[in-house]
Design a protein around this motif. Sequence first.
Motif, PDB file in Angstrom:
ATOM      1  N   ARG A  29     -26.942   2.348   0.441  1.00 40.23           N
ATOM      2  CA  ARG A  29     -27.217   2.994   1.721  1.00 40.23           C
ATOM      3  C   ARG A  29     -28.332   2.209   2.392  1.00 40.23           C
ATOM      4  O   ARG A  29     -29.379   1.972   1.796  1.00 40.23           O
ATOM      5  CB  ARG A  29     -27.631   4.453   1.521  1.00 40.23           C
ATOM      6  N   GLU A  30     -28.092   1.804   3.627  1.00 44.21           N
ATOM      7  CA  GLU A  30     -29.062   1.014   4.355  1.00 44.21           C
ATOM      8  C   GLU A  30     -29.541   1.782   5.579  1.00 44.21           C
ATOM      9  O   GLU A  30     -28.736   2.417   6.276  1.00 44.21           O
ATOM     10  CB  GLU A  30     -28.443  -0.308   4.802  1.00 44.21           C
ATOM     11  N   PRO A  31     -30.836   1.723   5.875  1.00 46.91           N
ATOM     12  CA  PRO A  31     -31.353   2.393   7.074  1.00 46.91           C
ATOM     13  C   PRO A  31     -30.660   1.890   8.332  1.00 46.91           C
ATOM     14  O   PRO A  31     -30.467   0.686   8.522  1.00 46.91           O
ATOM     15  CB  PRO A  31     -32.843   1.991   7.072  1.00 46.91           C
ATOM     16  N   GLY A  32     -30.246   2.819   9.162  1.00 48.34           N
ATOM     17  CA  GLY A  32     -29.618   2.461  10.419  1.00 48.34           C
ATOM     18  C   GLY A  32     -28.142   2.113  10.323  1.00 48.34           C
ATOM     19  O   GLY A  32     -27.510   1.799  11.329  1.00 48.34           O
ATOM     20  N   VAL A  33     -27.588   2.170   9.105  1.00 44.91           N
ATOM     21  CA  VAL A  33     -26.177   1.854   8.915  1.00 44.91           C
ATOM     22  C   VAL A  33     -25.447   3.088   8.404  1.00 44.91           C
ATOM     23  O   VAL A  33     -25.820   3.661   7.377  1.00 44.91           O
ATOM     24  CB  VAL A  33     -25.986   0.689   7.924  1.00 44.91           C
ATOM     25  N   THR A  34     -24.415   3.520   9.110  1.00 40.24           N
ATOM     26  CA  THR A  34     -23.598   4.657   8.681  1.00 40.24           C
ATOM     27  C   THR A  34     -22.294   4.131   8.106  1.00 40.24           C
ATOM     28  O   THR A  34     -21.526   3.454   8.795  1.00 40.24           O
ATOM     29  CB  THR A  34     -23.301   5.607   9.850  1.00 40.24           C
ATOM     30  N   HIS A  35     -22.066   4.446   6.841  1.00 47.46           N
ATOM     31  CA  HIS A  35     -20.887   3.969   6.119  1.00 47.46           C
ATOM     32  C   HIS A  35     -19.846   5.084   6.097  1.00 47.46           C
ATOM     33  O   HIS A  35     -20.071   6.152   5.526  1.00 47.46           O
ATOM     34  CB  HIS A  35     -21.299   3.570   4.690  1.00 47.46           C
ATOM     35  N   VAL A  36     -18.696   4.844   6.717  1.00 47.14           N
ATOM     36  CA  VAL A  36     -17.649   5.858   6.841  1.00 47.14           C
ATOM     37  C   VAL A  36     -16.445   5.468   5.993  1.00 47.14           C
ATOM     38  O   VAL A  36     -15.925   4.353   6.120  1.00 47.14           O
ATOM     39  CB  VAL A  36     -17.212   6.037   8.302  1.00 47.14           C
ATOM     40  N   LEU A  37     -16.016   6.372   5.140  1.00 45.88           N
ATOM     41  CA  LEU A  37     -14.756   6.212   4.427  1.00 45.88           C
ATOM     42  C   LEU A  37     -13.645   6.748   5.314  1.00 45.88           C
ATOM     43  O   LEU A  37     -13.667   7.917   5.708  1.00 45.88           O
ATOM     44  CB  LEU A  37     -14.782   6.982   3.110  1.00 45.88           C
ATOM     45  N   VAL A  38     -12.670   5.909   5.637  1.00 47.87           N
ATOM     46  CA  VAL A  38     -11.528   6.324   6.440  1.00 47.87           C
ATOM     47  C   VAL A  38     -10.310   6.355   5.532  1.00 47.87           C
ATOM     48  O   VAL A  38      -9.756   5.311   5.175  1.00 47.87           O
ATOM     49  CB  VAL A  38     -11.295   5.378   7.629  1.00 47.87           C
ATOM     50  N   MET A  74     -13.836  10.327   7.128  1.00 46.99           N
ATOM     51  CA  MET A  74     -12.807  10.737   8.096  1.00 46.99           C
ATOM     52  C   MET A  74     -11.503  10.779   7.318  1.00 46.99           C
ATOM     53  O   MET A  74     -10.988   9.728   6.908  1.00 46.99           O
ATOM     54  CB  MET A  74     -12.709   9.756   9.265  1.00 46.99           C
ATOM     55  N   HIS A  75     -10.993  11.975   7.120  1.00 47.34           N
ATOM     56  CA  HIS A  75      -9.842  12.150   6.239  1.00 47.34           C
ATOM     57  C   HIS A  75      -8.554  12.274   7.052  1.00 47.34           C
ATOM     58  O   HIS A  75      -8.185  13.352   7.513  1.00 47.34           O
ATOM     59  CB  HIS A  75     -10.063  13.391   5.381  1.00 47.34           C
ATOM     60  N   PHE A  76      -7.870  11.118   7.234  1.00 50.74           N
ATOM     61  CA  PHE A  76      -6.605  11.084   7.950  1.00 50.74           C
ATOM     62  C   PHE A  76      -5.405  11.099   7.009  1.00 50.74           C
ATOM     63  O   PHE A  76      -4.322  11.534   7.402  1.00 50.74           O
ATOM     64  CB  PHE A  76      -6.499   9.800   8.797  1.00 50.74           C
ATOM     65  N   ALA A  77      -5.574  10.578   5.796  1.00 49.46           N
ATOM     66  CA  ALA A  77      -4.436  10.320   4.908  1.00 49.46           C
ATOM     67  C   ALA A  77      -3.593  11.572   4.697  1.00 49.46           C
ATOM     68  O   ALA A  77      -4.077  12.584   4.184  1.00 49.46           O
ATOM     69  CB  ALA A  77      -4.939   9.795   3.570  1.00 49.46           C
ATOM     70  N   ALA A  78      -2.321  11.476   5.076  1.00 52.07           N
ATOM     71  CA  ALA A  78      -1.405  12.611   4.905  1.00 52.07           C
ATOM     72  C   ALA A  78      -0.006  12.209   5.339  1.00 52.07           C
ATOM     73  O   ALA A  78       0.159  11.418   6.269  1.00 52.07           O
ATOM     74  CB  ALA A  78      -1.860  13.815   5.733  1.00 52.07           C
ATOM     75  N   VAL A  79       0.981  12.759   4.668  1.00 45.43           N
ATOM     76  CA  VAL A  79       2.340  12.701   5.193  1.00 45.43           C
ATOM     77  C   VAL A  79       2.410  13.716   6.335  1.00 45.43           C
ATOM     78  O   VAL A  79       1.816  14.780   6.246  1.00 45.43           O
ATOM     79  CB  VAL A  79       3.379  13.005   4.102  1.00 45.43           C
ATOM     80  N   ALA A  80       3.142  13.383   7.392  1.00 43.99           N
ATOM     81  CA  ALA A  80       2.975  14.200   8.602  1.00 43.99           C
ATOM     82  C   ALA A  80       4.236  14.354   9.434  1.00 43.99           C
ATOM     83  O   ALA A  80       4.197  14.265  10.656  1.00 43.99           O
ATOM     84  CB  ALA A  80       1.867  13.591   9.465  1.00 43.99           C
TER      85      ALA A  80
END
Length: 419
Positions: A66-75, A150-156
Amino acid sequence: MLSFGRARTQPRAVRPTTMGGIDFVDPKRKGNFVGKLFLAGSLIALCILTIKQSPHFNSASRFALREPGVTHVLVTGGAGYIGSHATLRLLRENYRVTIVDNLSRGNLGAVRVLQDLFPEPGRLQFIYADLGDAKSVNKIFSENKFDAVMHFAAVAYVGESTMDPLKYYHNITSNTLLVLESMAKHDVKTLIYSSTCATYGEPTKMPITEETTQVPINPYGKAKKMAEDIILDFSKTSEMAVMILRYFNVIGSDPEGRLGEAPRPELREQGRISGACFDAARGIIPGLKVRGTDYKTADGTCVRDYIDVTDLVDAHVKALQKAQPGKVGIYNVGTGKGSSVKEFVAACKKATGVDIKVDFLPRRPGDYAEVYSDPTKIKHELNWTAKHIDLKESLSIAWRWQKSHRDGYGIPNVIFGII
């Protein structure tokens, strides 16, 4: 992820072999000690070279910190249609992004486009994994430091869900539970959950607000509502920031032509109406099949709220920026306007310039007559409003990508021999 074959148990004839342009003799040959050393050295050198050529060799450690000023997003599902567009927007906004996708619905080509656009160390990494594998999910979270998911994974696909409901409950509900458990275990503070208007079912009153009773009528909507319920129950005893976005029918593509929608050929029958319109316009299929003309709507066809993917992604980023610890936000993401299938087809014909042949068929199981949103809440609380509300314009942009990518992304979903 290197794959090594199992050692042979039967002897084989001695023959020259080529590896990396170097010829050598089978090291099993008696007395060839020098050859064995040379082979070992060659293999080690080749492995080191392969690893160093990986775009993430020098940057992998950045994803683990984790770095200051950096937001790490799992998509999750970041190789898919919506997930890839969301990843593009996040990278443009200087977020650090990790994509996790099993490529069952996504495209490796979309990931390649994103990697080419953002090659800098520590910006983007791709992990090939299935969210239904608890060990894999836990490993991903243990080896990376995520600030948000951000949880997009899905059959749809509604139609598919009625034919294979267990697949949907497993893929959507069970997988979301595994992701949530790993988030809690590894202290990931923020969840942006990609939900759907299908959780509402077929309300008697339009437009749909966030207070409209959820009575889903197909397994897709039911599985999404179950996942929502799990998240909401967990949030009561957690300080996690949660945003649930229930969005409507997605259309369009990246205005600059870098990304688009490219479903697998075998899934076209279940896909979005926009994809079917484009396939008909390109002659891939003989015509468009419109299912249901006897609904209680103005022209007898289903009415839907069509949201441009660019606007949808903007809503996700605003939700991420506004998420607060211990708070839950639930929002409809739509235009507030409904368009019938016949109106949509007319717009598609204008966008493509093709007089698409239309066949009218009986209703499809699990469909509902009319659904469109009231976006008042998201406008007031997240300062979000749909900007791309002209059907023809959104379809024209998507059509340009389709015409210039007749084979989709042109890259097969193959990773080390796994499809």
